[in-house]
Design an enzyme around this catalytic site. Structure first.
Site, PDB file in Angstrom:
ATOM      1  N   ARG A  78    -118.520 -11.425  42.081  1.00  0.00           N
ATOM      2  CA  ARG A  78    -118.438 -10.001  42.001  1.00  0.00           C
ATOM      3  C   ARG A  78    -119.954  -9.598  42.214  1.00  0.00           C
ATOM      4  O   ARG A  78    -120.804  -9.940  41.584  1.00  0.00           O
ATOM      5  CB  ARG A  78    -117.831  -9.610  40.548  1.00  0.00           C
ATOM      6  CG  ARG A  78    -118.072  -8.077  40.329  1.00  0.00           C
ATOM      7  CD  ARG A  78    -117.496  -7.470  38.914  1.00  0.00           C
ATOM      8  NE  ARG A  78    -117.700  -6.381  38.888  1.00  0.00           N
ATOM      9  CZ  ARG A  78    -118.641  -5.491  37.912  1.00  0.00           C
ATOM     10  NH1 ARG A  78    -119.057  -6.520  36.588  1.00  0.00           N
ATOM     11  NH2 ARG A  78    -118.657  -4.330  37.762  1.00  0.00           N
ATOM     12  N   HIS A 125    -122.257   0.628  41.257  1.00  0.00           N
ATOM     13  CA  HIS A 125    -123.101  -0.019  39.884  1.00  0.00           C
ATOM     14  C   HIS A 125    -124.404   0.707  39.822  1.00  0.00           C
ATOM     15  O   HIS A 125    -125.506  -0.092  39.933  1.00  0.00           O
ATOM     16  CB  HIS A 125    -122.884  -1.640  40.200  1.00  0.00           C
ATOM     17  CG  HIS A 125    -123.239  -2.203  38.903  1.00  0.00           C
ATOM     18  ND1 HIS A 125    -122.426  -3.092  38.557  1.00  0.00           N
ATOM     19  CD2 HIS A 125    -124.123  -2.180  37.892  1.00  0.00           C
ATOM     20  CE1 HIS A 125    -122.814  -3.719  37.432  1.00  0.00           C
ATOM     21  NE2 HIS A 125    -123.824  -3.162  36.921  1.00  0.00           N
ATOM     22  N   GLU A 158    -118.945   0.559  34.435  1.00  0.00           N
ATOM     23  CA  GLU A 158    -118.980   1.075  33.268  1.00  0.00           C
ATOM     24  C   GLU A 158    -119.554   2.713  33.377  1.00  0.00           C
ATOM     25  O   GLU A 158    -120.596   2.992  33.220  1.00  0.00           O
ATOM     26  CB  GLU A 158    -120.428   0.381  32.698  1.00  0.00           C
ATOM     27  CG  GLU A 158    -119.975  -1.125  32.577  1.00  0.00           C
ATOM     28  CD  GLU A 158    -121.120  -1.912  31.462  1.00  0.00           C
ATOM     29  OE1 GLU A 158    -122.181  -1.180  31.520  1.00  0.00           O
ATOM     30  OE2 GLU A 158    -120.890  -2.964  31.360  1.00  0.00           O
ATOM     31  N   ASN A 170    -116.017  -5.288  30.432  1.00  0.00           N
ATOM     32  CA  ASN A 170    -117.229  -5.934  30.438  1.00  0.00           C
ATOM     33  C   ASN A 170    -117.416  -5.914  28.934  1.00  0.00           C
ATOM     34  O   ASN A 170    -117.521  -4.918  28.272  1.00  0.00           O
ATOM     35  CB  ASN A 170    -118.518  -5.051  31.070  1.00  0.00           C
ATOM     36  CG  ASN A 170    -118.443  -5.073  32.533  1.00  0.00           C
ATOM     37  OD1 ASN A 170    -117.587  -5.864  32.981  1.00  0.00           O
ATOM     38  ND2 ASN A 170    -119.269  -4.409  32.982  1.00  0.00           N
ATOM     39  N   TYR A 192    -119.933  -7.632  25.710  1.00  0.00           N
ATOM     40  CA  TYR A 192    -121.173  -8.299  25.392  1.00  0.00           C
ATOM     41  C   TYR A 192    -121.147  -8.519  23.734  1.00  0.00           C
ATOM     42  O   TYR A 192    -121.783  -9.214  22.968  1.00  0.00           O
ATOM     43  CB  TYR A 192    -122.297  -7.547  25.695  1.00  0.00           C
ATOM     44  CG  TYR A 192    -122.485  -7.687  27.260  1.00  0.00           C
ATOM     45  CD1 TYR A 192    -122.947  -8.968  27.554  1.00  0.00           C
ATOM     46  CD2 TYR A 192    -122.074  -6.882  28.192  1.00  0.00           C
ATOM     47  CE1 TYR A 192    -123.091  -9.122  28.967  1.00  0.00           C
ATOM     48  CE2 TYR A 192    -122.156  -6.913  29.467  1.00  0.00           C
ATOM     49  CZ  TYR A 192    -122.794  -8.005  29.963  1.00  0.00           C
ATOM     50  OH  TYR A 192    -122.915  -8.283  31.358  1.00  0.00           O
ATOM     51  N   GLU A 244    -117.556  -8.698  33.153  1.00  0.00           N
ATOM     52  CA  GLU A 244    -118.910  -9.327  32.721  1.00  0.00           C
ATOM     53  C   GLU A 244    -118.737  -9.831  31.371  1.00  0.00           C
ATOM     54  O   GLU A 244    -118.021  -9.220  30.470  1.00  0.00           O
ATOM     55  CB  GLU A 244    -119.896  -7.926  32.845  1.00  0.00           C
ATOM     56  CG  GLU A 244    -120.184  -7.739  34.195  1.00  0.00           C
ATOM     57  CD  GLU A 244    -121.238  -6.393  34.039  1.00  0.00           C
ATOM     58  OE1 GLU A 244    -121.906  -6.426  33.224  1.00  0.00           O
ATOM     59  OE2 GLU A 244    -121.407  -5.749  34.907  1.00  0.00           O
TER      60      GLU A 244
HETATM   61  C1  FCB Z   1    -124.124  -4.545  31.886  1.00  0.00           C
HETATM   62  C2  FCB Z   1    -124.241  -4.117  33.179  1.00  0.00           C
HETATM   63  C3  FCB Z   1    -125.031  -5.163  33.888  1.00  0.00           C
HETATM   64  C4  FCB Z   1    -125.917  -5.839  32.944  1.00  0.00           C
HETATM   65  C5  FCB Z   1    -125.342  -6.253  31.631  1.00  0.00           C
HETATM   66  C6  FCB Z   1    -126.388  -7.068  30.800  1.00  0.00           C
HETATM   67  O1  FCB Z   1    -123.875  -2.996  30.970  1.00  0.00           O
HETATM   68  O2  FCB Z   1    -123.130  -3.630  33.755  1.00  0.00           O
HETATM   69  O3  FCB Z   1    -125.451  -4.604  34.998  1.00  0.00           O
HETATM   70  O4  FCB Z   1    -127.116  -5.276  33.111  1.00  0.00           O
HETATM   71  O5  FCB Z   1    -124.899  -5.021  30.949  1.00  0.00           O
END
Ligand code: FCB
Length: 446
Positions: A78, A122, A167, A293, A295, A351
């Site tokens: 990607r 992006h 995002e 995405n 985290y 992500e």
């Molecule tokens: C996300 C972004 C990506 C990267 C990660 C850590 O929010 O999409 O570009 O920076 O965080």
């Protein structure tokens, strides 16, 4: 013997990057500045004034990166296209050299059996479009039509997987309300206008794709916030639900054919969403998949004094080098929640990954990033659990293939499974690279 959880044979394993974060070559072959080039040069915005001028120089070193991915065994890469390479002024004159690089990259990937998954946007908006008003003005979404069509025309014979916008939350709220990302505004009305126009741009790209009859699949990528209630009290459950209004429902609901969340808008009576006839129908165009995405996850509790009656509370999870809590179960909960909203739509983790304090070994040949391996393993496990439960999760893209420009953090945060030595741009696979290779091959139990 593999005693761990297994993934379906057709599960897509991939890695992810984005143009501004890896390409470099900022002034090469006709590219003009994006809002991130400007932001990097605005004092105090990006750590140490780092820029994307060189980044990992993937523009010139893509062959090596493709070879690394091939040896890793991923089925898909990607990456995003840089709008300012293709339309240096955002619209009008197309730069004939704009697609040359992406043609080379796509061909190299296909020659190695790696399917390109292309993000149209992006975050590197051409600076000229910002000068003309940026996402707060409708014209930007209209210019996205010309850009998206050009991308489908040029690459659609080989690219079969498209993501419109990465995002929208970051593009709009983080960048126009909180001021932390380019263009660095702190303006509520600008942020909400941007939300509608970014959603509209997505809808316009969907329409162009469908009308053009291109072969392939198109979706988008959201970073949803699905906070958990700090306690099981009803008021905290309600607080958690309200917390998802702005950060999730403002983006997800319109895609699903619902209006913007009334409860949230009612709490912001001064804000105007510039919706015109027909917009919501466009935004709710058919999706082939949804990218998530993920985290971390936060916890919230009720607070009668807070504007929307919730506040985030501190939890006691270990933190990554970003200071983000490590909560793999949050991904599990989010996958279930989204699945319940989207009813069987194919989902991808587009992500996931973590920043660690990575150091090269003294002989310069290894990076022992055991924390990242732990992070990844725990997130793979919940993906497998969700699939077993029936969640339609079809693939996973690890952020990131290689250390890169981490936005306002510059090069001070490393997310890669390949180390980039910024002194000479040498690539050194980290231990997590070898771990991921074994997981993909099915040899490493998760
Ligand atoms: C996300 C972004 C990506 C990267 C990660 C850590 O929010 O999409 O570009 O920076 O965080």
């Amino acid at each position: 013997m593999n005693t761990g959880t297994t993934f379906p044979d057709d599960f897509v394993w991939g890695t992810a990057t984005a143009s501004f974060q890896v390409e470099g070559a900022a002034t090469v072959d006709g590219r003009k500045p994006s809002i991130w080039d400007t932001f990097c040069r605005t004092p105090g915005k990006v750590a140490f004034g780092h820029t994307g001028d060189v980044a990992t120089d993937q523009y010139h070193r893509y062959d090596e990166d493709v070879r690394l991915m091939h040896e890793l065994g991923v089925g898909s890469y990607r990456f995003s296209l840089a709008w300012p390479r293709i339309y240096p002024d955002g619209h009008g004159a197309r730069n004939p050299r704009g697609f040359d690089y992406y043609n080379r990259l796509v061909d190299a990937l296909l020659a190695h059996g790696i399917a390109p998954a292309v993000t149209l946007y992006h975050w590197d908006l051409p600076q000229t479009l910002q000068d003309e008003g940026g996402w707060p003005v409708r014209e930007t979404a209209l210019h996205f039509e010309e850009y998206a069509r050009a991308c489908f025309e040029a690459l659609g014979d080989r690219v079969k997987s498209w993501i419109t916008i990465n995002e929208p939350w970051c593009v709009t709220l983080l960048s126009h309300l909180m001021g932390e990302h380019a263009p660095g505004l702190r303006d509520e009305q600008a942020a909400y206008s941007a939300i509608h126009h970014v959603n509209l741009a997505h809808g316009i790209a969907l329409r162009v794709f469908r009308e053009g009859g291109y072969d392939g699949r198109i979706g988008t990528t959201l970073n949803l916030s699905t906070p958990r209630p700090a306690t099981s009290r009803d008021e905290d459950r309600l607080a958690a639900d309200r917390a998802a209004d702005r950060d999730s429902r403002m983006f997800l609901d319109p895609l699903l054919g619902r209006s913007y969340p009334e409860r949230h808008l009612a709490a912001h009576p001064g804000v105007d969403l510039p919706v015109r006839d027909g917009d919501m129908e466009l935004i709710a165009g058919k999706l082939d998949f949804l990218g998530l995405n993920y985290y971390n996850e936060r916890a919230v509790r009720f607070d009668a004094e807070a504007p929307e009656q919730f506040v985030t509370v501190t939890t006691h999870h270990p933190l990554t080098a970003m200071g983000w809590p490590i909560v793999p179960d949050g991904l599990y909960r989010q996958l279930h929640w989204v699945n319940s909203q989207t009813g069987g739509l194919p989902l991808y983790v587009t992500e996931n990954g973590c920043a660690c304090d990575d150091r090269l070994s003294s002989d310069g040949t290894r990076v022992h990033d055991t924390d990242r391996i732990d992070y990844l393993r725990s997130h793979f496990r919940v993906c497998a659990r969700a699939i077993e439960d029936g969640v339609s999760l079809k693939g996973y893209y690890l952020w990131s293939l290689i250390d890169n420009f981490e936005w306002a953090w510059g090069y001070t945060r490393r997310f890669g499974i390949v180390f980039c030595d910024y002194t000479d741009l040498r690539r050194v696979p980290k231990d997590s690279y070898y771990f991921y290779r074994e997981v993909i091959a099915g040899n490493e139990p998760v």
